[in-house]
Design an enzyme around this catalytic site. Structure first.
Site, PDB file in Angstrom:
ATOM      1  N   SER A 157     -41.965  51.562 -11.708  1.00  0.00           N
ATOM      2  CA  SER A 157     -41.395  52.598 -10.846  1.00  0.00           C
ATOM      3  C   SER A 157     -40.243  52.028 -10.014  1.00  0.00           C
ATOM      4  CB  SER A 157     -42.511  53.135  -9.938  1.00  0.00           C
ATOM      5  OG  SER A 157     -41.996  53.857  -8.854  1.00  0.00           O
ATOM      6  N   HIS A 171     -33.610  44.308  -3.241  1.00  0.00           N
ATOM      7  CA  HIS A 171     -34.564  45.382  -2.966  1.00  0.00           C
ATOM      8  C   HIS A 171     -35.745  44.812  -2.199  1.00  0.00           C
ATOM      9  CE1 HIS A 171     -36.814  49.082  -3.493  1.00  0.00           C
ATOM     10  NE2 HIS A 171     -37.863  48.329  -3.736  1.00  0.00           N
ATOM     11  N   LYS A 174     -35.636  52.457 -10.833  1.00  0.00           N
ATOM     12  CA  LYS A 174     -34.595  52.936  -9.920  1.00  0.00           C
ATOM     13  C   LYS A 174     -33.544  51.860  -9.669  1.00  0.00           C
ATOM     14  CE  LYS A 174     -38.188  54.245  -7.674  1.00  0.00           C
ATOM     15  NZ  LYS A 174     -39.256  54.719  -6.788  1.00  0.00           N
ATOM     16  N   ASP A 204     -39.654  58.876 -13.173  1.00  0.00           N
ATOM     17  CA  ASP A 204     -40.421  58.202 -12.121  1.00  0.00           C
ATOM     18  C   ASP A 204     -40.840  59.191 -11.040  1.00  0.00           C
ATOM     19  OD1 ASP A 204     -41.413  55.974 -10.423  1.00  0.00           O
ATOM     20  OD2 ASP A 204     -39.762  56.637  -9.159  1.00  0.00           O
ATOM     21  N   ARG A 259     -49.243  60.427  -9.921  1.00  0.00           N
ATOM     22  CA  ARG A 259     -50.059  59.255  -9.537  1.00  0.00           C
ATOM     23  C   ARG A 259     -50.668  59.465  -8.155  1.00  0.00           C
ATOM     24  NH1 ARG A 259     -45.831  54.789  -9.642  1.00  0.00           N
ATOM     25  NH2 ARG A 259     -47.499  53.554  -8.726  1.00  0.00           N
TER      26      ARG A 259
END
Ligand code: URA
Ligand code: CA
Length: 433
Positions: A183, A82, A187, A161, A168
């Site tokens: 967050s 990621h 995922k 999320d 947020r």
């Protein structure tokens, strides 16, 4: 249990228990706890922080709020990567087949996302016929057969999320390490891989502009991953100037193909080898990072990584012929050079401004509904540290119209040319386990 007491506890700087965190996440996901109470708790977290144990509990609760991919029918240690996001970041298109070519299974869920260019899915769909809607059974089968598949994210991945992020966004609580880390990791963890390599970017074009912030985020995410039972590590890499030369969807696909052929830009190739060797070691396909890197280099030069990419493209319906003939991919109607106004050394190419210029050309999405032009973008001809002569092209603009004065002005203002020498920035700043 009362939400009021949980808010008060966090406001006073105390740690929340697993039960309290789950009470709040489940209650919020189900619409039983109102936005105003969750807003207050988010602000308390922002100001008081969370312990590593709390962050891991928060992440697990968000993972459990929705669907979780079950990849247990895939043989081996599934490994994922990621990136926190950068300009011209084409690494996934290269890394996934490169790592798979050494037998490490890559079962990737990817997104489209907002930003300077489309996401990995948009780039892959530039290949005629390629599709990303694949059933879970088919997904498992593809990875077992080819070691690699890339599919679109399901709609119900970590719904907590999604709700928290929107809140947020309007309560000035986005920029909080425990909230960002949980967050992102919720995922990733819900997508099911056993091992995760994080590429945390730092510099002008990154979410975390300062190295210390990037380091803190990397530590937070690695800690969460390892605590919830996924082997996780992070590399902190440079995003002060764009990665590679190309910024744009098809342009980046072409750059990825060149890199898989062994002729890619040095920084992009090096970053892929670095992240790739970490993935290969986590997947238990090599004993040491050095061994992994040597074997990855071999597969770039002997054509195996490219073969793996072609097999992957055909297996998801794409025309592998286009991989050998990238000129068949959508091409922009106009190519416009940006000549240097003076001789010297390129000393600055502000990544996020290059990204914005690509966006002005139509390469990215401003909102989820925007259409993107796959063919347009920017190809740098010079990077930081390179010498340039007056009149020589700094970069090539690929545009759908010849009228690009505004884009040119923007680009001139983001590239600096110094009279002396200028050092290229480091590519990798740190590795965090
Ligand atoms: N990206 C995410 O997915 N979540 C954040 O909180 C920030 C960036
Ligand atoms: Ca690039």
């Amino acid at each position: 249990m009362q939400m009021y007491d949980i808010i008060e506890k966090k406001r006073n700087g105390q740690s929340l228990t697993s039960e309290e965190i789950r009470f709040f996440i489940n209650g919020y996901t189900e619409g039983e706890i109102p936005d105003y109470q969750v807003s207050a708790l988010l602000m308390a977290v922002f100001l008081q922080d969370m312990t590593e144990a709390e962050r891991a509990e928060l992440t697990s609760a968000m993972v459990e709020s929705g669907d979780q991919m079950d990849l247990s029918a895939i043989n081996g240690i599934k490994v994922d990567k990621h990136s926190t996001g950068g300009v011209g970041d084409t690494t996934t298109l290269i890394l996934a087949p490169l790592v798979a070519s050494l037998g490490a299974p890559v079962a990737k869920m990817s997104g489209r996302g907002l930003g300077h260019t489309g996401g990995t899915l948009d780039k892959l769909e530039a290949v005629p016929g390629f599709h990303v809607e694949v059933s879970s059974d088919e997904f498992v089968k593809l990875v077992n057969e080819n070691k690699l598949a890339v599919v679109g994210q399901t709609g119900n991945l970590a719904p907590a999320d999604k709700k928290l992020y929107s809140l947020r966004d309007v309560t000035a609580t986005v920029n909080s390490i425990p909230l960002i880390a949980s967050s992102i990791m919720s995922k990733k963890i819900a997508s099911g891989s056993d091992a995760i390599v994080l590429d945390v970017k730092t510099g002008d074009g990154a979410f975390m502009k300062e190295l210390n912030d990037a380091r803190e985020l990397a530590r937070a995410m690695a800690s969460i991953g390892n605590r919830v039972g996924r082997s996780t590590m992070a590399v902190i890499s440079d995003m002060s100037q764009p990665l590679g030369y190309a910024v744009g969807n098809v342009l980046e696909v072409e750059e990825a193909i060149e890199t898989l052929q062994g002729n890619g830009p040095a920084d992009l190739t090096d970053l892929c080898l670095e992240l790739g060797s970490q993935m290969v070691v986590l997947a238990n396909k090599a004993e040491t990072l050095d061994e992994a890197k040597e074997r990855l280099k071999e597969n770039l030069s002997n054509g195996k990584a490219l073969e793996q990419f072609k097999r992957f493209v055909s297996s998801q319906g794409g025309d592998a012929h286009a991989v050998d003939h990238p000129e068949l991919l959508p091409q922009a109607a106009h190519r416009i050079e940006l000549p240097a106004k003076q001789s010297g050394t390129v000393s600055e190419i502000v990544a996020d401004q290059i990204g914005k210029a690509a966006m002005m050309l139509g390469a990215g999405r401003a909102t989820k509904e925007s259409a993107i032009d796959l063919s347009v973008g920017i190809v740098l001809n010079k990077k930081i540290g390179d010498h340039v002569d007056e009149g020589e092209s700094l970069l090539t603009i690929h545009a759908s119209t010849p009228e690009v004065e505004e884009v040119k002005d923007k680009l001139y203002s983001t590239i600096s040319i110094a009279s002396g020498t200028a050092e290229a920035p480091s590519l990798i700043y740190d590795t965090i386990t």
